[in-house]
Design an enzyme around this catalytic site. Structure first.
Site, mmCIF file in Angstrom:
data_model
loop_
_atom_site.group_PDB
_atom_site.id
_atom_site.type_symbol
_atom_site.label_atom_id
_atom_site.label_comp_id
_atom_site.label_asym_id
_atom_site.label_seq_id
_atom_site.Cartn_x
_atom_site.Cartn_y
_atom_site.Cartn_z
ATOM 1 N N GLU A 231 -11.123 -10.938 13.501
ATOM 2 C CA GLU A 231 -10.168 -9.997 14.069
ATOM 3 C C GLU A 231 -10.953 -8.855 14.702
ATOM 4 O OE1 GLU A 231 -6.196 -9.478 12.114
ATOM 5 O OE2 GLU A 231 -7.472 -9.448 10.358
ATOM 6 N N GLU A 232 -10.322 -8.233 15.687
ATOM 7 C CA GLU A 232 -10.958 -7.095 16.350
ATOM 8 C C GLU A 232 -11.153 -5.910 15.407
ATOM 9 O OE1 GLU A 232 -8.940 -4.288 16.499
ATOM 10 O OE2 GLU A 232 -7.388 -5.538 15.601
ATOM 11 N N ASP B 68 -13.081 -2.280 0.314
ATOM 12 C CA ASP B 68 -13.049 -3.462 -0.552
ATOM 13 C C ASP B 68 -14.004 -4.561 -0.089
ATOM 14 O OD1 ASP B 68 -11.513 -3.903 1.724
ATOM 15 O OD2 ASP B 68 -10.238 -5.376 0.716
ATOM 16 N N LYS C 198 -11.578 -12.258 4.844
ATOM 17 C CA LYS C 198 -12.701 -11.875 5.680
ATOM 18 C C LYS C 198 -13.782 -11.341 4.755
ATOM 19 C CE LYS C 198 -10.343 -7.568 6.932
ATOM 20 N NZ LYS C 198 -8.895 -7.628 7.157
ATOM 21 N N ASP D 178 -16.382 -1.861 4.340
ATOM 22 C CA ASP D 178 -15.256 -0.971 4.031
ATOM 23 C C ASP D 178 -14.983 -0.860 2.531
ATOM 24 O OD1 ASP D 178 -14.176 -3.508 3.653
ATOM 25 O OD2 ASP D 178 -12.159 -2.816 4.179
ATOM 26 N N LYS E 294 -2.351 -6.578 -3.978
ATOM 27 C CA LYS E 294 -1.904 -7.778 -3.274
ATOM 28 C C LYS E 294 -2.179 -9.006 -4.119
ATOM 29 C CE LYS E 294 -5.890 -8.826 -0.371
ATOM 30 N NZ LYS E 294 -6.254 -9.331 0.957
ATOM 31 N N ASP F 156 -14.395 -6.312 2.748
ATOM 32 C CA ASP F 156 -14.080 -7.450 3.611
ATOM 33 C C ASP F 156 -14.337 -7.165 5.082
ATOM 34 O OD1 ASP F 156 -11.927 -5.772 3.898
ATOM 35 O OD2 ASP F 156 -10.390 -7.272 3.447
ATOM 36 N N ARG F 157 -14.541 -5.893 5.435
ATOM 37 C CA ARG F 157 -14.803 -5.570 6.847
ATOM 38 C C ARG F 157 -16.289 -5.364 7.093
ATOM 39 N NH1 ARG F 157 -10.186 -1.745 9.497
ATOM 40 N NH2 ARG F 157 -8.447 -3.038 8.844
ATOM 41 N N SER G 257 -7.974 -1.365 0.811
ATOM 42 C CA SER G 257 -8.979 -1.702 1.825
ATOM 43 C C SER G 257 -9.717 -0.494 2.373
ATOM 44 C CB SER G 257 -8.291 -2.489 2.934
ATOM 45 O OG SER G 257 -9.230 -2.951 3.862
ATOM 46 N N HIS G 258 -9.545 -0.241 3.655
ATOM 47 C CA HIS G 258 -10.296 0.812 4.338
ATOM 48 C C HIS G 258 -9.581 2.156 4.268
ATOM 49 C CE1 HIS G 258 -7.428 -1.252 6.792
ATOM 50 N NE2 HIS G 258 -7.285 -0.165 7.497
ATOM 51 N N ARG H 269 0.850 -1.201 0.000
ATOM 52 C CA ARG H 269 0.000 0.000 0.000
ATOM 53 C C ARG H 269 0.872 1.233 0.000
ATOM 54 N NH1 ARG H 269 -4.788 -1.455 4.261
ATOM 55 N NH2 ARG H 269 -5.185 -3.490 3.372
HETATM 56 C C1 G1P Z 1 -5.080 -3.746 10.083
HETATM 57 C C2 G1P Z 1 -5.803 -4.533 11.136
HETATM 58 C C3 G1P Z 1 -5.658 -6.011 10.888
HETATM 59 C C4 G1P Z 1 -6.165 -6.326 9.481
HETATM 60 C C5 G1P Z 1 -5.465 -5.444 8.461
HETATM 61 C C6 G1P Z 1 -6.048 -5.623 7.066
HETATM 62 O O1 G1P Z 1 -3.717 -4.063 10.093
HETATM 63 O O2 G1P Z 1 -5.330 -4.201 12.428
HETATM 64 O O3 G1P Z 1 -6.353 -6.733 11.849
HETATM 65 O O4 G1P Z 1 -5.931 -7.670 9.167
HETATM 66 O O5 G1P Z 1 -5.605 -4.068 8.826
HETATM 67 O O6 G1P Z 1 -7.400 -5.295 7.012
HETATM 68 P P1 G1P Z 1 -2.607 -3.144 10.828
HETATM 69 O O7 G1P Z 1 -2.733 -1.762 10.261
HETATM 70 O O8 G1P Z 1 -2.950 -3.168 12.281
HETATM 71 O O9 G1P Z 1 -1.300 -3.810 10.524
HETATM 72 ZN ZN ZN Z 2 -10.792 -4.200 3.598
#
Ligand code: G1P
Ligand code: ZN
Length: 543
Positions: free
Chosen positions: A363-364, A279, A376, A277, A126, A281-282, A113-114, A22
């Site tokens: 995941e949290e 893409d 996810k 989010d 990726k 997946d969240r 992603s987000h 990224r």
């Molecule tokens: C963050 C989240 C992690 C998730 C990842 C991709 O990564 O904390 O759980 O898998 O985004 O969505 P981090 O920025 O903490 O490395």
């Molecule tokens: Zn995502």
């Protein structure tokens, strides 16, 4: 049309993080940047010749042009075929599904992603393996190595192709199949969930709000929720994907999905709210007047998954990332099934899912999924919740209250300190790591430290070891602090502080998590000397 060989040089910093490479969009659009990385992907997986791949992305700025470049590079590298989502758009879980459905050799996903999108925001790439899951560390490391020694890449000089038209076409002799982005994914969801029961619930007046945050899930959510399940038209908001996500930060948490939060806590709130989010997946899940933390959501889904047809046979096991709360462990223990604790990042779940050890993972960070794909999956989690609500005929608040009464409650929160200077963050983590050996036995905020370490993980399937996955401080009362630096940011460092406290009794069931966690929060600041090292006393995102 010819396959050209272009001379290039290594570009520093092409190291994939938690989820692919990224960077700021202008960096990705710089001379040879994308091309070097894509060639490194092909080289690291033993070449593209004769192989079939899936290609798609979250539709963010540069997605369309990047797709044309990747297709021409796949052709020049001798790939047999690429299956592309219409307009080069695929949600991450849909891409994972297409890789598996078509038994391809893997796929390239264009997404950050987000992270926000746009000309000055973020872009990402990726590679996912033939199992549909993110490339493991050994493969991403090989890609990175390749970027440090690359001297040339191959690309066809063929003209751009029309990715708007579904159907077969070719690029310089390579087959390209443009597929509808939603159809196969929606069909998969129909096999997992009781669509008639959910449809009946909507027909009975159940109201929902789904905030797609101007990101990729819009068309998926509209087709599945409104068209197939009969949710009221307009249930999906911000449903048209935009290259800059309409300026939104497409991260479904209470901070960034504040419109949804306001509606769900307002007068005449719908029964159920959810967001996804960039893409897809969240997921974030909210009931009327009640927010469900992702760690709790994982636990509730694990405890109730058998109510959905796709999981009626029960779960093989539940896996969670280390910083995720232990709420899911309590469910796994009660069900007598396997429980696994992995490092942060979905790629660590792949082996457990492939080996049939885990069925549901989470995941949290608002990520939940199962063995139906190897990513996810935001909408999957929302549909499983809907299925549970349809069967149990209770409100989200009732389901949460039942859950806490039965399993106890793991109060949980994550505090993020974004855009810290990297050297300061590194110095803080180094000092914290150096202090770990002396911590056990000490008392902070009235809580005794039982243990402290830097989490290391040995994959039970292939024996691979991942070191330094986050500092953990465990207290004798079951409270826990975890600290790690983000591996997905593109600006400075982000410190993540994960805070947890368990209360078994019914008296602790309705506190505000920030209040319940106050001593743990103070202990974290004290132990890591966050203010002293970073100059920051307060997090800028709390989830
Ligand atoms: C963050 C989240 C992690 C998730 C990842 C991709 O990564 O904390 O759980 O898998 O985004 O969505 P981090 O920025 O903490 O490395
Ligand atoms: Zn995502």
């Amino acid at each position: 049309m010819t396959a050209l060989t272009i001379q290039t040089q290594p570009i520093a910093g092409q190291k994939p993080g938690t989820s692919g490479l990224r960077k700021k969009t202008p960096v990705f659009m710089g001379p040879h940047y994308l091309q070097n990385f894509v060639q490194a992907i092909f080289d690291a997986i033993g070449g593209a010749a004769g192989k079939t791949f899936v290609l798609g992305g979250d539709g963010r700025y540069f997605n369309d042009r990047a797709a044309q470049i990747i297709l021409k590079m796949a052709a020049a590298n001798g790939a047999a075929k690429v299956i592309v989502g219409q307009n080069a758009v695929l949600s991450t879980p849909a891409a994972s599904h297409l890789i598996r459905l078509n038994k391809t050799d893997g796929g390239i996903i264009m997404s950050a992603s987000h992270n926000p999108g746009g000309p000055e925001e973020d872009f990402g790439v990726k590679f996912n393996m033939a199992n549909g899951g993110p490339a493991p560390e050994s493969v991403t490391e090989a890609m990175y190595q390749r970027t440090t020694e690359i001297t040339e890449y191959r690309i066809s000089d063929a003209p751009d192709i029309d990715l708007g038209r579904v159907g077969p076409t070719t690029v310089d002799g390579m087959a390209v199949e443009v597929v509808d982005s939603v159809t196969d994914y929606a069909a998969l969801m129909e096999t997992l969930f009781d669509f008639p029961a959910i449809r009946a619930m909507f027909a009975g007046g159940f109201r929902m709000r789904f905030d797609a945050m101007c990101a990729v899930t819009g068309p998926y959510a509209t087709e599945i929720l409104e068209n197939r399940l009969g949710a009221a038209p307009g249930t999906v908001t911000h449903g048209t994907p935009l290259p800059d996500f309409g300026g939104m930060h497409p991260d479904p948490n209470p901070t960034w999905a504040h419109e949804l939060m306001e509606e769900m806590f307002g007068a005449d709130a719908p029964d159920f709210g959810a967001a996804s989010d960039g893409d897809g997946d969240r997921n974030m899940v909210v009931g009327r007047g009640i927010y469900v933390s992702p760690s709790d959501s994982l636990a509730v889904l694990a405890a109730n998954a058998h109510l959905a047809p796709g999981y009626a046979g029960g779960l093989k096991g539940v896996a969670r990332s280390m910083p995720t709360s232990a709420a899911a462990d309590r469910v796994a223990a009660a069900l007598g099934i396997g429980q696994y604790e992995t490092p942060t990042g979905w790629k660590f779940f792949g082996n457990l899912l492939d080996a049939g050890r885990a069925t549901i993972c989470g995941e949290e960070s608002f990520g939940t999924g199962s063995d139906h794909v190897r990513e996810k999956d935001g909408l999957w989690a929302v549909l499983l919740w809907l299925n549970i609500l349809a069967v149990r005929k209770q409100t989200v608040a009732q389901i949460m209250a039942d859950h806490f009464a039965k399993f106890g409650r793991n109060y949980y929160s994550r505090h993020d300190f974004e855009a810290i200077a990297t050297d300061k963050a590194d110095a803080m983590m180094a000092a914290l790591r150096a202090s770990l050996a002396g911590l056990p036995g000490q008392t902070v905020e009235g809580m005794e430290i039982a243990g402290a370490d830097d989490f290391a993980y040995t994959d039970p399937v292939d024996g691979s070891v991942s070191q330094k996955q986050g500092v953990r401080v465990m207290f004798t009362d079951g409270s826990r602090i975890v600290m790690r630096l983000s591996g997905t940011g593109t600006e400075g460092a982000t410190l993540r502080v994960y805070l947890e406290r368990f209360t078994p009794g019914p008296d602790g069931l309705d506190h505000d998590p920030q209040e319940a966690l106050a001593p743990v929060i103070r202990a974290a600041h004290h132990l890591a000397r966050i203010g002293e090292f970073t100059g920051r006393t307060d997090p800028n995102v709390i989830t």
